[in-house]
Enzyme design. Structure first.
Site, PDB file in Angstrom:
ATOM      1  N   SER A  16     -12.698  -3.131   1.572  1.00 13.35           N
ATOM      2  CA  SER A  16     -12.765  -2.468   2.883  1.00 13.35           C
ATOM      3  C   SER A  16     -14.210  -2.224   3.259  1.00 13.35           C
ATOM      4  CB  SER A  16     -12.070  -1.104   2.831  1.00 13.35           C
ATOM      5  OG  SER A  16     -10.710  -1.262   2.559  1.00 13.35           O
ATOM      6  N   ARG A  37       0.873  -1.183   0.000  1.00 17.64           N
ATOM      7  CA  ARG A  37       0.000   0.000   0.000  1.00 17.64           C
ATOM      8  C   ARG A  37       0.902   1.223   0.000  1.00 17.64           C
ATOM      9  NH1 ARG A  37      -2.195   3.418   3.947  1.00 17.64           N
ATOM     10  NH2 ARG A  37      -4.336   4.103   3.593  1.00 17.64           N
ATOM     11  N   LYS A  66      -4.116   6.221   8.514  1.00 19.99           N
ATOM     12  CA  LYS A  66      -4.941   6.480   7.319  1.00 19.99           C
ATOM     13  C   LYS A  66      -5.632   7.811   7.514  1.00 19.99           C
ATOM     14  CE  LYS A  66      -8.942   4.299   5.041  1.00 19.99           C
ATOM     15  NZ  LYS A  66      -8.735   4.338   3.619  1.00 19.99           N
TER      16      LYS A  66
HETATM   17  N1  3NM Z   1      -7.526   0.903   6.432  1.00 20.58           N
HETATM   18  P1  3NM Z   1      -2.578   0.892  11.573  1.00 20.58           P
HETATM   19  S1  3NM Z   1      -7.515   1.576   8.857  1.00 20.58           S
HETATM   20  C1  3NM Z   1      -5.164   1.081   5.727  1.00 20.58           C
HETATM   21  O1  3NM Z   1     -10.427   1.014   8.435  1.00 20.58           O
HETATM   22  C2  3NM Z   1      -6.222   1.177   6.733  1.00 20.58           C
HETATM   23  O2  3NM Z   1     -10.242   0.452   6.346  1.00 20.58           O
HETATM   24  C3  3NM Z   1      -8.316   1.066   7.474  1.00 20.58           C
HETATM   25  O3  3NM Z   1      -2.967   1.171  10.067  1.00 20.58           O
HETATM   26  C4  3NM Z   1      -9.769   0.840   7.417  1.00 20.58           C
HETATM   27  O4  3NM Z   1      -2.452  -0.589  11.721  1.00 20.58           O
HETATM   28  C5  3NM Z   1      -6.024   1.574   8.053  1.00 20.58           C
HETATM   29  O5  3NM Z   1      -1.245   1.563  11.748  1.00 20.58           O
HETATM   30  C6  3NM Z   1      -4.742   1.943   8.699  1.00 20.58           C
HETATM   31  O6  3NM Z   1      -3.648   1.486  12.431  1.00 20.58           O
HETATM   32  C7  3NM Z   1      -4.198   0.808   9.520  1.00 20.58           C
END
Ligand code: 3NM
Length: 213
Positions: free
Chosen positions: A116, A47, A145
């Site tokens: 998602s 990503r 994000k």
């Molecule tokens: N998608 P971390 S949250 C890429 O809710 C992504 O769809 C999300 O990163 C969603 O593990 C997210 O550092 C970020 O919180 C995840």
């Protein structure tokens, strides 16, 4: 590995690592991918939001080859053309990206597709559209994000726990809360910062696996 074997892995292996250079403490994506594979991670999503198509293609193709060598599952985020070009095993799309049917039309039937989701309606939509798995979150607040949705509601969590496809939880997951999600019934955990933003990636992965024992 067949598409079905890759999808099965999403149920059997709880650790799904999402990687991108912005959160990798200055390490290159290819270097991070090699480390992840060496420490036993077998589900990797590429990503990368801050590079040109050619830059992304060059490193994603290299990572895809590495994943094949290790028998790991390689998933491309967002971009169907990059996924096809580098021979990714799977593609992960958001609610505003190409719909599942179009992704499959372009990428063919051998590539699995994840979507998602944040609400019960989106879970139902992903199922109706023919998704192979869903990303579900954010489970907790996340700063990884910029346009993250609100944290999922209790009611949506209940729908996700009864959902027929593999549910990969995501968003703010780390050592401090992964076990709570496991105890609630979730079996797959996608993480960025809890793994790729850690200085010692091996220790981070070992500790997460230990927390799930
Ligand atoms: N998608 P971390 S949250 C890429 O809710 C992504 O769809 C999300 O990163 C969603 O593990 C997210 O550092 C970020 O919180 C995840």
């Amino acid at each position: 590995m067949t598409k079905e074997e890759h999808i099965q892995r999403l149920k059997d292996d709880p650790i799904y690592v999402v990687m991108g250079e912005a959160l990798s403490l200055g390490r290159k994506n290819t270097e991070v991918a090699k480390t992840l594979l060496d420490v036993g991670v077998r589900i990797i999503q590429y990503r990368e939001k801050h590079k040109t198509w050619r830059e992304k293609y060059a490193e994603a193709a290299e990572i895809a080859v590495m994943c094949k060598k290790y028998g790991a599952t390689f998933i491309m985020n967002d971009s169907v053309d990059l996924a096809v070009a580098c021979g990714a095993d799977g593609i992960h799309v958001g609610q505003d990206d190409a719909p599942v049917q179009i992704v499959k039309k372009i990428a063919g039937q051998n590539v699995f597709v994840g979507v998602s989701t944040n609400t019960t309606k989106e879970l139902q939509g992903a199922l109706a559209d023919g998704a192979d798995y869903v990303g579900f979150g954010p489970m907790f607040p996340t700063s990884s994000k910029s346009d993250a949705d609100e944290v999922v509601t209790e009611e949506t969590i209940r729908s996700a726990l009864e959902f027929p496809l593999p549910v990969v939880t995501i968003g703010g997951i780390g050592l401090e809360n992964i076990r709570t999600l496991y105890d609630r019934g979730f079996r797959s955990f996608a993480m960025i910062s809890a793994v790729v933003s850690q200085k010692d990636i091996k220790k981070a992965v070992d500790d997460l696996r230990q927390a799930l024992k």
